[in-house]
Write an enzyme that holds these catalytic residues in place. Structure first.
Site, mmCIF file in Angstrom:
data_model
loop_
_atom_site.group_PDB
_atom_site.id
_atom_site.type_symbol
_atom_site.label_atom_id
_atom_site.label_comp_id
_atom_site.label_asym_id
_atom_site.label_seq_id
_atom_site.Cartn_x
_atom_site.Cartn_y
_atom_site.Cartn_z
ATOM 1 N N GLY A 1 0.814 -1.206 0.000
ATOM 2 C CA GLY A 1 0.000 0.000 0.000
ATOM 3 C C GLY A 1 0.848 1.257 0.000
ATOM 4 O O GLY A 1 1.332 1.712 -1.043
ATOM 5 N N CYS A 2 1.040 1.830 1.174
ATOM 6 C CA CYS A 2 1.674 3.143 1.268
ATOM 7 C C CYS A 2 3.166 3.105 0.943
ATOM 8 O O CYS A 2 3.714 4.091 0.439
ATOM 9 C CB CYS A 2 1.428 3.733 2.649
ATOM 10 S SG CYS A 2 -0.334 3.991 2.985
ATOM 11 N N VAL A 3 3.843 1.984 1.206
ATOM 12 C CA VAL A 3 5.258 1.878 0.844
ATOM 13 C C VAL A 3 5.406 1.872 -0.669
ATOM 14 O O VAL A 3 6.211 2.619 -1.235
ATOM 15 C CB VAL A 3 5.878 0.618 1.473
ATOM 16 C CG1 VAL A 3 7.238 0.299 0.850
ATOM 17 C CG2 VAL A 3 6.023 0.796 2.979
ATOM 18 N N THR B 1 4.566 5.274 -2.180
ATOM 19 C CA THR B 1 5.638 6.237 -1.928
ATOM 20 C C THR B 1 6.839 5.960 -2.811
ATOM 21 O O THR B 1 7.460 6.894 -3.345
ATOM 22 C CB THR B 1 6.022 6.208 -0.437
ATOM 23 O OG1 THR B 1 4.892 6.593 0.353
ATOM 24 C CG2 THR B 1 7.189 7.137 -0.141
#
Length: 206
Positions: A143-145, A148
């Site tokens: 997800g967020c990794v 990013t």
């Protein structure tokens, strides 16, 4: 499986920064519906923080928090992942895990969506400190990794993801996304490789 023309090495660059993505209590406390098993990840991040701080290199953190206005802005995300409503602004769930607490002067960017870059001043932080690469750690890998890492590449940064310093709720998703990142977006390396590279990196004299 490896394919010709993929899995190149971009490297650390000369001025890396470290971002700790969403290692807030809402993702590390077993009482939270959003919890990941991040104990080993937190320990790995702590070692990276020590190395970056020792080299006087930039460090930043992200968390996710929703007040009423933010919840309205991110309504589609909250509808897709209702457990995100746990992350109420001002609650303990949005605080960075104390095992990797920011030091004074290390920014914590509050985001509403996946990427550390989207809707935050993070890109300006990196540019103002002359960074050319980004070490991405935290949760979740799928997800967020990943978001990013992709955004960092699209902002022109070399991306490094230490394998032991990211985690996910789903082991298969974790491995699949590390494969994707290493194939196309950044270098997935071991924690020890990352630490060794940092030992060779020196912060410019201020």
């Amino acid at each position: 499986m490896r394919h010709e023309g993929f899995h190149g090495r971009a490297g650390f660059g000369e001025r890396p920064a470290l971002v700790v993505v969403d290692v807030n209590v809402g993702f590390t406390d077993p009482a939270s519906p959003l919890v990941c098993d991040l104990d080993e990840v937190v320990a790995a991040i702590a070692r990276l923080l020590e190395a970056f701080r020792g080299a006087a290199l930039p460090v930043a953190f992200t968390t996710v928090a929703y007040d009423e206005a933010a919840a309205q802005a991110a309504a589609a995300f909250l509808d897709k992942v209702p457990a995100l409503a746990t992350l109420a602004a001002g609650s303990r769930w949005v605080e960075i895990d104390p095992r990797v607490a920011p030091l004074p002067g290390e920014p914590v960017y509050t985001k509403l969506w996946a990427s550390a870059f989207f809707g935050t001043p993070f890109a300006s932080f990196l540019a103002s400190r002359g960074c050319d690469s980004l070490v991405v750690t935290g949760a979740s890998t799928s997800g967020c990794v990943r978001a990013t890492a992709v955004d960092a590449l699209q902002h022109g940064y070399r991306v490094v993801v230490p394998r032991e310093a990211v985690g996910d709720r789903n082991p298969a998703a974790h491995e699949a996304n590390l494969y994707d990142i290493d194939t196309k977006y950044g270098d997935v390396v071991s924690l020890e490789e990352a630490l060794a590279a940092l030992q060779r990196t020196r912060s410019p004299a201020s």
